[in-house]
Enzyme design. Sequence first.
Site: not given
Length: 189
Positions: A8, A10, A68, A149
């Site tokens: 979710n 955006a 991920d 980062y």
Amino acid sequence: MKLVFATNNAHKLDEVRQILGPTFEVISLAETGCHDDIPETADTLEGNALQKAHWVKEHYGLDCFADDTGLEVTALGGAPGVHSARYAGNHDSEANVDKLLRELEKKSDRSAQFRTVVALLLDGKELLFEGTVKGEILKERRGTGGFGYDPVFMPEGTGLSFSEMGPEKNSISHRARAVNKLAEYLKSL
Ligand code: IMP
């Protein structure tokens, strides 16, 4: 082709929609009616991406893909890696970057890479796509754009931190590279 992206976020949705183009309709979790906080408890990027994709398949019966990402720093043995979001605390980018700079204060090797893994569940098959970008961790923050980062990561051969780049970050980023591989696969079907 319609595909659910198990996120979710955006920013990620926009990026992925741009890469996949109009042939693919990318649907967010919210648009499928899923507002769950999907667990990410695996100890690898691959494991987390698969865990998120399987959650959506098992609870909503939908084919989907999930991603991920981790920042892997050589002198820290690959840390923060799968723990990048919570390196210093709870999704606190400022604290995460401060901790990274502190950990590297006395290290001469500042090389690192971002690595994204995308897991796709489609028609009973499970596939993984990986994208990496190599670079180094700067001694201090540079630039104002991006997130996480970005202010301290300088991709090889660019002379700019991710935060100092505009949209060109999206053409060389780890996530773009992984999603481009996903796009190539989907287009080959
Ligand atoms: P996620 O798996 O995409 O949520 O990424 C996990 C963590 O890695 C994020 O909370 C960020 O701290 C970091 N991260 C992921 N992608 C990027 C990026 O493109 N730039 C900077 N940090 C990132």
